[in-house]
Design a protein around this motif. Sequence first.
Motif, PDB file in Angstrom:
ATOM      1  N   SER A 135       0.739  -1.141   0.024  1.00  0.00           N
ATOM      2  CA  SER A 135       0.085   0.074  -0.018  1.00  0.00           C
ATOM      3  C   SER A 135       0.963   1.314  -0.052  1.00  0.00           C
TER       4      SER A 135
ATOM      5  N   ASN B 289      -4.915  -4.934   7.732  1.00  0.00           N
ATOM      6  CA  ASN B 289      -4.885  -3.662   7.170  1.00  0.00           C
ATOM      7  C   ASN B 289      -5.008  -3.417   5.678  1.00  0.00           C
TER       8      ASN B 289
ATOM      9  N   LYS C 234      -6.810  -5.678   3.523  1.00  0.00           N
ATOM     10  CA  LYS C 234      -7.984  -6.220   3.218  1.00  0.00           C
ATOM     11  C   LYS C 234      -8.826  -4.674   3.052  1.00  0.00           C
ATOM     12  N   GLN C 235      -8.897  -3.839   4.240  1.00  0.00           N
ATOM     13  CA  GLN C 235      -9.640  -2.646   4.309  1.00  0.00           C
ATOM     14  C   GLN C 235      -9.483  -1.695   3.013  1.00  0.00           C
ATOM     15  N   ILE C 236      -8.120  -1.646   2.824  1.00  0.00           N
ATOM     16  CA  ILE C 236      -7.764  -0.877   1.574  1.00  0.00           C
ATOM     17  C   ILE C 236      -8.193  -1.351   0.288  1.00  0.00           C
TER      18      ILE C 236
ATOM     19  N   GLU D 189     -10.838  -3.538  -0.118  1.00  0.00           N
ATOM     20  CA  GLU D 189     -12.336  -3.174   0.018  1.00  0.00           C
ATOM     21  C   GLU D 189     -12.847  -1.609  -0.359  1.00  0.00           C
ATOM     22  N   ASN D 190     -12.141  -0.721   0.070  1.00  0.00           N
ATOM     23  CA  ASN D 190     -12.227   0.439  -0.013  1.00  0.00           C
ATOM     24  C   ASN D 190     -12.130   1.062  -1.789  1.00  0.00           C
ATOM     25  N   CYS D 191     -11.050   0.390  -2.403  1.00  0.00           N
ATOM     26  CA  CYS D 191     -10.945   0.539  -3.749  1.00  0.00           C
ATOM     27  C   CYS D 191     -11.905  -0.133  -4.583  1.00  0.00           C
ATOM     28  N   GLU D 192     -12.472  -1.368  -4.185  1.00  0.00           N
ATOM     29  CA  GLU D 192     -13.697  -1.907  -4.878  1.00  0.00           C
ATOM     30  C   GLU D 192     -13.070  -2.543  -6.069  1.00  0.00           C
TER      31      GLU D 192
END
Length: 192
Positions: free
Chosen positions: A80, A118, A120-122, A124-127
């Motif tokens: 990231s 950490n 996985k959240q990024i 998910e936010n990027c779709e």
Amino acid sequence: MNKKNIIFLICAILILIVAIIIFVVATSQDSGNEIGDIKNTIKNLEPVETETFSFSDSAGKNYYLSNFNDKPIALILWSSDSENALEIIQLVEQYYNSEQFKNSINFLVVNTNEPNKNIKQIVENCEFNIPVYYDTNSTATNKYTFSKLPYLVFIKEDGTISNELKPNETQKNLTPDVFEANLELLLFKEEY
């Protein structure tokens, strides 16, 4: 000039011309043989085994790079904090979704060296529509020698590496045209 000298000069010029013709013919035949030798060498090369490593999907299922050897592989290793990493993944995703490449190349986007929660959240936010895998044990880092990310490796179906784009090359040179050219090179099968 007398007649003898003129005849001698003409003979010398004819001998020189014949020598040049023989040299040109011999050289062109040798280069043809060299090209044939190169083609035979390429035909008989053993594929370089790509470094294999393990990674997991978002559900925790483990995979090895060798699980994807049924097709050529476009491998993207990223983190990231990699400069332009998310933009590069978006570019890769366009080709992953394209009809031209979707069914003929395995696109592996592997996050490395970061805690699973950490990242996985990024993701998910990027779709992203493209699957993202996780190398939480740093096995890719141990297999490939790179100091910065993102790192792209294009692996042919026979296991040979077609091309690598290291971080500086990736950031400066990764245009859609360059990426597509590397994908086309993966699919190119030259017959000798």
